[in-house]
Design a protein around this motif. Structure first.
Motif, mmCIF file in Angstrom:
data_model
loop_
_atom_site.group_PDB
_atom_site.id
_atom_site.type_symbol
_atom_site.label_atom_id
_atom_site.label_comp_id
_atom_site.label_asym_id
_atom_site.label_seq_id
_atom_site.Cartn_x
_atom_site.Cartn_y
_atom_site.Cartn_z
ATOM 1 N N ARG A 45 0.831 -1.212 0.000
ATOM 2 C CA ARG A 45 0.000 0.000 0.000
ATOM 3 C C ARG A 45 0.856 1.249 0.000
ATOM 4 N NH1 ARG A 45 -4.712 -1.601 4.344
ATOM 5 N NH2 ARG A 45 -5.830 -3.035 2.965
ATOM 6 N N ALA A 46 1.912 1.248 0.815
ATOM 7 C CA ALA A 46 2.804 2.409 0.870
ATOM 8 C C ALA A 46 3.482 2.633 -0.476
ATOM 9 C CB ALA A 46 3.838 2.216 1.968
ATOM 10 N N ALA A 47 3.957 1.568 -1.099
ATOM 11 C CA ALA A 47 4.611 1.686 -2.405
ATOM 12 C C ALA A 47 3.641 2.219 -3.450
ATOM 13 C CB ALA A 47 5.170 0.336 -2.839
ATOM 14 N N LEU A 48 2.407 1.738 -3.407
ATOM 15 C CA LEU A 48 1.406 2.205 -4.370
ATOM 16 C C LEU A 48 1.065 3.670 -4.123
ATOM 17 C CD1 LEU A 48 -0.313 1.208 -6.724
ATOM 18 C CD2 LEU A 48 -2.093 0.604 -5.085
ATOM 19 N N ALA A 49 0.956 4.060 -2.860
ATOM 20 C CA ALA A 49 0.662 5.460 -2.534
ATOM 21 C C ALA A 49 1.819 6.361 -2.954
ATOM 22 C CB ALA A 49 0.392 5.606 -1.052
ATOM 23 N N ASN A 50 3.051 5.889 -2.784
ATOM 24 C CA ASN A 50 4.206 6.688 -3.192
ATOM 25 C C ASN A 50 4.265 6.834 -4.708
ATOM 26 O OD1 ASN A 50 5.058 7.158 -0.591
ATOM 27 N ND2 ASN A 50 6.411 5.373 -0.546
ATOM 28 N N GLN A 51 3.896 5.788 -5.436
ATOM 29 C CA GLN A 51 3.857 5.878 -6.896
ATOM 30 C C GLN A 51 2.806 6.877 -7.347
ATOM 31 O OE1 GLN A 51 3.172 1.969 -8.425
ATOM 32 N NE2 GLN A 51 5.277 1.292 -8.108
ATOM 33 N N ALA A 52 1.647 6.847 -6.675
ATOM 34 C CA ALA A 52 0.572 7.769 -7.043
ATOM 35 C C ALA A 52 0.967 9.202 -6.732
ATOM 36 C CB ALA A 52 -0.703 7.406 -6.304
ATOM 37 N N GLY A 53 1.732 9.400 -5.660
ATOM 38 C CA GLY A 53 2.150 10.738 -5.280
ATOM 39 C C GLY A 53 3.184 11.333 -6.211
ATOM 40 N N THR A 54 4.036 10.489 -6.786
ATOM 41 C CA THR A 54 5.081 10.981 -7.685
ATOM 42 C C THR A 54 4.652 10.987 -9.140
ATOM 43 O OG1 THR A 54 6.051 8.786 -7.934
ATOM 44 C CG2 THR A 54 6.908 10.160 -6.153
ATOM 45 N N GLY A 55 3.536 10.348 -9.428
ATOM 46 C CA GLY A 55 3.064 10.286 -10.806
ATOM 47 C C GLY A 55 3.614 9.093 -11.564
ATOM 48 N N ASP A 56 4.491 8.306 -10.936
ATOM 49 C CA ASP A 56 5.042 7.116 -11.584
ATOM 50 C C ASP A 56 4.015 6.007 -11.563
ATOM 51 O OD1 ASP A 56 7.393 8.364 -11.953
ATOM 52 O OD2 ASP A 56 8.417 7.452 -10.239
ATOM 53 N N VAL A 57 3.905 5.283 -12.641
ATOM 54 C CA VAL A 57 3.037 4.115 -12.692
ATOM 55 C C VAL A 57 3.885 2.960 -13.188
ATOM 56 C CG1 VAL A 57 0.974 3.091 -13.686
ATOM 57 C CG2 VAL A 57 1.030 5.536 -13.188
ATOM 58 N N ALA A 58 4.112 2.007 -12.312
ATOM 59 C CA ALA A 58 4.902 0.805 -12.581
ATOM 60 C C ALA A 58 6.282 1.080 -12.986
ATOM 61 C CB ALA A 58 4.242 -0.091 -13.612
#
Length: 84
Positions: free
Chosen positions: A71-84
């Motif tokens: 969940r933390a990794a997914l939230a951090n990706q969403a916050g930075t705009g990175d997807v996968a």
């Protein structure tokens, strides 16, 4: 009586009913979380009909940590705009 016509049968497999590339990318980005939640559920189901042993409790704890990390990794990706 509801009879299915040939047109209805063909429309059920129409290409516009398929997921878009963006939807598939979103699912792919969330797959580690989905897998971790499945592992947690498996660990919890295994202890439903018995008293959890120390090993069971460790397995559940580790699965919970994996869910939180995913969940933390997914939230951090969403916050930075990175997807996968």
């Amino acid at each position: 009586m509801n009879d299915i016509t040939v047109a209805q049968a063909l429309t059920a497999f129409a290409p516009w009913l398929e997921p878009t590339d963006a939807e598939l990318d979103a699912i792919d980005a969330e797959m580690p979380l989905i897998t971790a939640e499945g592992d947690l559920l498996d660990a919890q189901i295994a202890t439903l009909d018995r008293t959890p042993s120390e090993l069971d409790e460790r397995r559940i704890r580790r699965a919970r940590r994996r869910v939180l990390a995913a969940r933390a990794a997914l939230a951090n990706q969403a916050g930075t705009g990175d997807v996968a």
